[in-house]
Motif scaffolding. Sequence first.
Motif, PDB file in Angstrom:
ATOM      1  N   GLN A   6      52.331  29.385  45.564  1.00  0.00           N
ATOM      2  CA  GLN A   6      51.840  30.633  46.139  1.00  0.00           C
ATOM      3  C   GLN A   6      50.317  30.714  46.000  1.00  0.00           C
ATOM      4  OE1 GLN A   6      53.519  34.108  44.342  1.00  0.00           O
ATOM      5  NE2 GLN A   6      53.212  35.327  46.155  1.00  0.00           N
ATOM      6  N   TRP A   7      49.797  30.346  44.821  1.00  0.00           N
ATOM      7  CA  TRP A   7      48.356  30.359  44.611  1.00  0.00           C
ATOM      8  C   TRP A   7      47.683  29.382  45.571  1.00  0.00           C
ATOM      9  CZ3 TRP A   7      44.540  26.933  43.227  1.00  0.00           C
ATOM     10  CH2 TRP A   7      43.316  27.504  42.862  1.00  0.00           C
ATOM     11  N   GLY A   8      48.254  28.227  45.795  1.00  0.00           N
ATOM     12  CA  GLY A   8      47.677  27.254  46.707  1.00  0.00           C
ATOM     13  C   GLY A   8      47.616  27.767  48.132  1.00  0.00           C
ATOM     14  N   GLU A   9      48.632  28.483  48.560  1.00  0.00           N
ATOM     15  CA  GLU A   9      48.632  29.066  49.909  1.00  0.00           C
ATOM     16  C   GLU A   9      47.548  30.128  50.028  1.00  0.00           C
ATOM     17  OE1 GLU A   9      52.545  30.459  50.854  1.00  0.00           O
ATOM     18  OE2 GLU A   9      53.435  28.497  50.432  1.00  0.00           O
ATOM     19  N   ARG A  10      47.423  30.943  49.014  1.00  0.00           N
ATOM     20  CA  ARG A  10      46.388  31.980  49.035  1.00  0.00           C
ATOM     21  C   ARG A  10      45.006  31.334  49.037  1.00  0.00           C
ATOM     22  NH1 ARG A  10      46.573  36.531  44.540  1.00  0.00           N
ATOM     23  NH2 ARG A  10      46.170  34.736  43.236  1.00  0.00           N
ATOM     24  N   GLU A  11      44.841  30.298  48.227  1.00  0.00           N
ATOM     25  CA  GLU A  11      43.566  29.581  48.164  1.00  0.00           C
ATOM     26  C   GLU A  11      43.199  29.018  49.537  1.00  0.00           C
ATOM     27  OE1 GLU A  11      41.769  26.035  45.453  1.00  0.00           O
ATOM     28  OE2 GLU A  11      43.718  25.680  46.368  1.00  0.00           O
ATOM     29  N   ARG A  12      44.142  28.380  50.182  1.00  0.00           N
ATOM     30  CA  ARG A  12      43.880  27.811  51.511  1.00  0.00           C
ATOM     31  C   ARG A  12      43.551  28.912  52.523  1.00  0.00           C
ATOM     32  NH1 ARG A  12      47.692  24.295  49.511  1.00  0.00           N
ATOM     33  NH2 ARG A  12      49.456  25.491  50.289  1.00  0.00           N
ATOM     34  N   GLY A  13      44.225  30.050  52.413  1.00  0.00           N
ATOM     35  CA  GLY A  13      43.956  31.167  53.310  1.00  0.00           C
ATOM     36  C   GLY A  13      42.553  31.729  53.137  1.00  0.00           C
ATOM     37  N   ILE A  14      42.118  31.829  51.892  1.00  0.00           N
ATOM     38  CA  ILE A  14      40.771  32.331  51.610  1.00  0.00           C
ATOM     39  C   ILE A  14      39.726  31.364  52.156  1.00  0.00           C
ATOM     40  CG2 ILE A  14      39.107  32.779  49.746  1.00  0.00           C
ATOM     41  CD1 ILE A  14      41.510  33.971  48.152  1.00  0.00           C
ATOM     42  N   LEU A  15      39.913  30.071  51.913  1.00  0.00           N
ATOM     43  CA  LEU A  15      38.954  29.081  52.409  1.00  0.00           C
ATOM     44  C   LEU A  15      38.941  29.050  53.933  1.00  0.00           C
ATOM     45  CD1 LEU A  15      39.512  26.188  49.861  1.00  0.00           C
ATOM     46  CD2 LEU A  15      37.590  27.781  49.952  1.00  0.00           C
ATOM     47  N   ALA A  16      40.100  29.189  54.554  1.00  0.00           N
ATOM     48  CA  ALA A  16      40.173  29.199  56.019  1.00  0.00           C
ATOM     49  C   ALA A  16      39.422  30.410  56.578  1.00  0.00           C
ATOM     50  CB  ALA A  16      41.628  29.212  56.484  1.00  0.00           C
ATOM     51  N   LEU A  17      39.574  31.549  55.928  1.00  0.00           N
ATOM     52  CA  LEU A  17      38.877  32.748  56.383  1.00  0.00           C
ATOM     53  C   LEU A  17      37.364  32.564  56.256  1.00  0.00           C
ATOM     54  CD1 LEU A  17      40.313  35.805  56.923  1.00  0.00           C
ATOM     55  CD2 LEU A  17      38.586  36.293  55.226  1.00  0.00           C
ATOM     56  N   GLU A  18      36.921  31.908  55.195  1.00  0.00           N
ATOM     57  CA  GLU A  18      35.487  31.691  54.990  1.00  0.00           C
ATOM     58  C   GLU A  18      34.889  30.712  56.000  1.00  0.00           C
ATOM     59  OE1 GLU A  18      33.140  33.144  53.075  1.00  0.00           O
ATOM     60  OE2 GLU A  18      34.725  34.585  52.638  1.00  0.00           O
ATOM     61  N   ARG A  19      35.707  29.886  56.611  1.00  0.00           N
ATOM     62  CA  ARG A  19      35.204  28.943  57.626  1.00  0.00           C
ATOM     63  C   ARG A  19      34.932  29.621  58.959  1.00  0.00           C
ATOM     64  NH1 ARG A  19      39.026  25.442  55.188  1.00  0.00           N
ATOM     65  NH2 ARG A  19      40.589  25.986  56.730  1.00  0.00           N
ATOM     66  N   ARG A  20      35.506  30.794  59.160  1.00  0.00           N
ATOM     67  CA  ARG A  20      35.387  31.489  60.447  1.00  0.00           C
ATOM     68  C   ARG A  20      34.138  32.340  60.534  1.00  0.00           C
ATOM     69  NH1 ARG A  20      41.016  34.393  60.287  1.00  0.00           N
ATOM     70  NH2 ARG A  20      39.876  35.903  61.522  1.00  0.00           N
ATOM     71  N   GLY A  21      33.751  32.625  61.767  1.00  0.00           N
ATOM     72  CA  GLY A  21      32.676  33.579  62.005  1.00  0.00           C
ATOM     73  C   GLY A  21      33.294  34.911  62.404  1.00  0.00           C
ATOM     74  N   PHE A  22      32.600  35.985  62.141  1.00  0.00           N
ATOM     75  CA  PHE A  22      33.116  37.310  62.477  1.00  0.00           C
ATOM     76  C   PHE A  22      32.103  38.042  63.332  1.00  0.00           C
ATOM     77  CE2 PHE A  22      35.479  35.960  58.816  1.00  0.00           C
ATOM     78  CZ  PHE A  22      36.772  36.301  59.166  1.00  0.00           C
TER      79      PHE A  22
END
Length: 78
Positions: A6-22
């Motif tokens: 679960q922590w790994g999924e959350r970690e990947r989600g946070i990093l994926a969000l940081e790769r995006r522009g808003f």
Amino acid sequence: MDDQQQWGERERGILALERRGFPGPGAKERAIREELGLAPVRYYQLLNALLDDPRALAADPVTVNRLRRVRETRRTER
């Protein structure tokens, strides 16, 4: 699912969000709430911890190193 997965999924989600522009103010905070189910304050606490985690660096070195540079610049400006 155990805590580690679960922590790994959350970690990947946070990093994926940081790769995006808003596009504008508030868009990132909305994405944090809607996609990750986290309050922005908690998100930034987790993100800051991830920047010091070797697993995050191994998973996404470009993003983690960029964010580490930003964090260090902000610290030296204070």
